[in-house]
Design an enzyme around this catalytic site. Structure first.
Site, short mmCIF file in Angstrom:
data_model
loop_
_atom_site.label_atom_id
_atom_site.label_comp_id
_atom_site.label_asym_id
_atom_site.label_seq_id
_atom_site.Cartn_x
_atom_site.Cartn_y
_atom_site.Cartn_z
CG ASP A 145 -8.12 6.06 2.17
OD1 ASP A 145 -8.64 5.50 3.15
OD2 ASP A 145 -7.02 6.64 2.22
CD GLU A 146 -4.02 6.44 -0.52
OE1 GLU A 146 -3.49 7.30 -1.24
OE2 GLU A 146 -3.68 6.21 0.66
CB VAL A 147 -8.26 -1.08 -1.05
CG1 VAL A 147 -8.11 -2.60 -0.96
CG2 VAL A 147 -8.99 -0.53 0.16
CD GLN A 186 -3.27 0.64 1.95
OE1 GLN A 186 -3.27 -0.31 2.68
NE2 GLN A 186 -4.34 1.40 1.78
#
Length: 810
Positions: free
Chosen positions: A511-513, A466
């Protein structure tokens, strides 16, 4: 030298120098030289030690994600990526003892989609030998990072003359507008002969009905601080009356888009002051306006009639206390300042990869393991010391809010009409929770029990990264135990809030997976094979959000997420079956596209634009200015003040649906903020501009691009920034709150040097030398020295000086 003595010697005498070699002016990526010098009289041993450092940007990302290590310093040192941009450096068999006075150097590098800015490392580099207690290198302990060099060169795209041209406003030598944020109506009482100000030189007497007792008591407390400074013997009392009633706007004022439940009026005459509102929130804002007027001159009040209400229902500030923790006292200070400037929502980012910051008594591992960062080799009983955290556990314990702390915050915020909006970031950004629950699983399995709150598929050995270089960051959406965990979190936070400040929304991040996070999970492969819903792997995040929303509905809550939490694999807003009007979405990533697409899908939209409202970004393009620049080169108070998304959207065939924009949010992520001083300087003076934008809609916001509207905007900003300089900063000074000091603008024309400041009135000094030089105050244009060379300019404020501006000879 013994091993024990060796680690202590290295801590004291191994000096680090980190030199940036990246160019300014928008160059992509970074290159830096790291020098390790033996500054003592002994030897640095040739084996057995490891040096640990956390770098803001990933080092050799592609290499270290594919290989176990990277050889540097002519193969004498070995660098490994540990987790989340935490790196180790250790000697190889080619490394010889480092003799007194000698050094070894190596290069680190990486690619960035934006230019390299600010000092890209953290403090508190440390060394460790086996099982011995780690020791911090003394040369790296200062939060000011004096061991970091090379970020002070000229920037080809921005310089002192650019700053000078940006600071076009005049120094009025006084405050420009009487109240920030600007009231909708501000009318001077012209019927009182020629008097404009009334003397207020005695006691204040406040009366209020029972339903405004909270607001009345808080006002009395504030006024007592003023009265105690006066000699009140024999002086008359100035009467302030808080009354329930409707704030009556002028018939010419369009109130259609105002939030009238927060409306108030303030009327000041010879007979005293009457503050009128229908609701406690409006009364709170009315008292803050009165206090703002008194801050102009504690001995006088203007005879005015003010009628006011906000433009947005949600006026939010988000504080990230996961990446770096800030305690209850600093959070209360922020709540006070939010109330002062009429912001009503504190969005607390409580969880992320770097820490879980709220106690849950039924799951003690979340804070016992997930909140503590210190030295470890396995990251099993606590987290690695990310972001320059002290490596000794005794200095990093209790970095979380207990339930008692949190309840105290809720009560404190409620009294000041600030709603606390907690966020638990799922399914991504959950590394701290994953580590904590892994510890719980291990502990229970040793007792022959199962973890009913398991959130990680232990059979999934795939690696996914990530943002920030973290692995193991997602909770698994295909396991029923994940939803047991989520239901426990939801039900517990509901119970905590209910008696004080009942929740309407719960923010679940989203968010941001990583797109491929679940593709190799055996649990997900099994789930997909049995699913009757024909779900694709790329749709598993959407599946998680839908199930999460069902859990929230069970607890009478509505869902709030960041925009990517509600986006399909085709990067479009998720079109759920049934109404979407109860889902609140923070637009941060796609900015105008996000505002447009989500508002037209009838979501509740909060404008959280990263290009204008992210306070983790720098306030000046200088490489020395603290902050990121991945979304925009810089964000200062002027940029926030002038933000008008509807004008930026004029070229679109499908315009933003304005009635779905329910609020606006400024956000401060804290990767680069680890002290209270740094936090406050990132907030102020930008929070003043944000409060202005959140409360008041200027006439020029809807008149896009016309010369007259631009002139009016410039005039309004001139009044605003002079009020910041000559009034609001003094209020901060009295409270001991620090604020950002901007570098000066400098212009050289025909041999004459002129200077100005982004905050008018702050003194500007110059010198022909840097460092401990003799600085001279510059009061008027001066001649450039005939000798040429470099001149250094700084702006001085109550809390030190700003970044240096350099003027090179022509």
């Amino acid at each position: 030298m013994s091993t024990t003595r060796g680690v202590g010697y290295m801590g004291r005498y191994l000096e680090v120098k980190y030199t940036n070699q990246s160019g300014g002016g928008g160059s992509k990526g970074f290159t830096a030289e790291i020098q390790l010098k033996n500054a003592g009289l002994g030897e640095i041993p040739s084996e057995g030690w490891k040096l640990m450092l956390h770098h803001i940007h990933p080092i050799a990302k592609e290499i270290l994600q594919m290989h176990d290590f990277l050889l540097v310093a002519k193969d004498q040192l070995k660098m490994r990526a540990i987790q989340g941009n935490l790196y180790s450096v250790e000697p190889t068999e080619k490394f010889k003892p480092l003799l007194p006075g000698t050094h070894i150097t190596f290069i680190v590098f990486g690619h960035l989609p934006f230019s390299n800015k600010y000092k890209t490392v953290y403090p508190n580099w440390y060394v460790w030998f086996g099982d011995l207690e780690p020791v911090i290198l003394e040369s790296t302990t200062s939060a000011g990072l004096p061991f970091v060099e090379g970020f002070d060169g000229p920037d080809a795209n921005w310089g002192p003359a650019d700053r000078f041209n940006r600071n076009k406003f005049r120094d009025l030598k006084r405050f420009g507008q009487p109240v920030i944020p600007t009231p909708v109506e501000y009318r001077v009482q012209t019927d009182i002969k020629s008097e404009v100000f009334l003397s207020v030189d005695g006691y204040f007497r406040v009366t209020f009905p029972n339903d405004f007792e909270n607001e009345g008591r808080l006002l009395e407390d504030k006024l007592s601080l003023i009265s105690n400074k006066k000699e009140n013997s024999g002086k008359r009392k100035f009467h302030i009356s808080l009354k329930r009633g409707k704030a009556m706007f002028n018939s010419s004022t369009n109130t259609t888009n105002l939030i009238l439940e927060d409306a108030y009026s303030v009327q000041i005459s010879r007979n005293g002051c009457i503050i009128m509102a229908e609701n406690p929130s409006g009364m709170c804002y009315g008292t803050q306006t009165l206090l703002s007027l008194l801050a102009n001159d504690e001995d006088h009040l203007p005879t005015v009639h003010i009628t006011d209400a906000p433009r947005y229902k949600v006026r939010s500030f988000m504080l990230d206390i996961s990446r770096n923790f800030f305690n209850i006292h600093e959070i209360k200070l922020i709540i006070d300042m939010m109330a002062t400037y009429k912001l009503n929502t504190l969005h607390l980012h409580l969880t992320d990869d770097q820490g879980w910051r709220l106690e849950f008594p039924g799951l003690p591992e979340l804070t016992q393991v997930g909140s503590q960062r210190c030295h470890t080799t396995q990251e099993d009983i606590h987290l690695f010391p990310y972001h320059g955290t002290h490596p000794l556990c005794k200095y990093t314990s209790k970095k979380f809010l207990s339930v008692e702390n949190y309840v105290d915050l809720l009560k404190y915020a409620k009294d000041r009409h600030v709603r606390i909006q907690p966020e638990f970031d799922f399914p991504g950004h959950s590394h701290a929770a994953v580590v904590a629950m892994a510890y719980r699983t291990k502990r229970l399995s040793e007792q022959g029990e199962q973890n009913e709150f398991e959130i990680k598929d232990r059979l999934d050995t795939s690696v996914h990264y990530q943002v920030g270089g973290y692995k193991d960051t997602t909770i698994n959406p295909c396991m029923n135990t994940t939803y047991n965990f989520l239901d426990f979190i939801v039900s517990t936070i509901v119970l905590i809030h209910k008696p004080i400040q009942p929740l309407e929304y719960l923010h679940l991040g989203g968010d941001e997976v990583p797109e491929s996070a679940f593709e190799s999970s055996p649990a997900c492969l099994d789930f997909l094979s049995r699913s009757m819903q024909m779900i694709k792997p790329a749709e598993l995040q959407q599946y998680f959000i839908i199930r999460a929303r069902m859990i929230l509905h069970k607890h009478d809550l509505k869902l709030a997420v960041w925009e990517d939490g509600m986006m399909t694999s085709m990067k479009e807003p998720l079109d759920l079956k049934g109404p979407q009007k109860d889902i609140m979405v923070n637009i941060w990533k796609r900015n105008l596209d996000g505002l447009r697409s989500f508002s037209n899908k009838n979501y509740q939209v909060v404008d959280s634009s990263s290009t204008h409202l992210y306070l983790d970004h720098s306030q000046d393009p200088s490489q020395l200015d603290r902050g990121f620049n991945w979304a925009t080169n810089f964000t200062d108070a002027q940029k926030i003040f002038e933000y008008k998304p509807m004008c930026l959207d004029t070229a679109s065939e499908v315009p933003i649906k304005a009635d779905r924009i329910i609020g606006i949010q400024a956000s401060l992520w804290t990767e680069l903020v680890w002290t209270n001083s740094q936090l406050e300087k990132q907030l102020f003076p930008r929070l003043f501009a944000f409060a202005q934008k959140a409360w008041y809609k200027a006439s020029w916001e809807d008149k896009c691009g016309s010369p007259s509207s631009n002139e009016r905007m410039a005039e309004d900003y001139e009044l605003f920034i002079n009020s910041v300089s000559y009034k609001e900063l003094a209020r901060l000074d009295r409270l001991g709150i620090q604020y950002y000091i901007p570098p000066p603008g400098v212009r050289l024309t025909d041999g004459k040097i002129e200077v100005n400041s982004a905050i008018p009135g702050l003194p500007i000094l110059y010198s022909q030398e840097r460092g401990q030089a003799l600085w001279q105050k510059l009061n008027s244009p001066i001649n450039h020295p005939a000798s040429g060379g470099v001149l250094y300019f700084i702006t001085r404020g109550s809390w030190g000086v700003g970044v240096v501006s350099l003027l090179h000879s022509q």
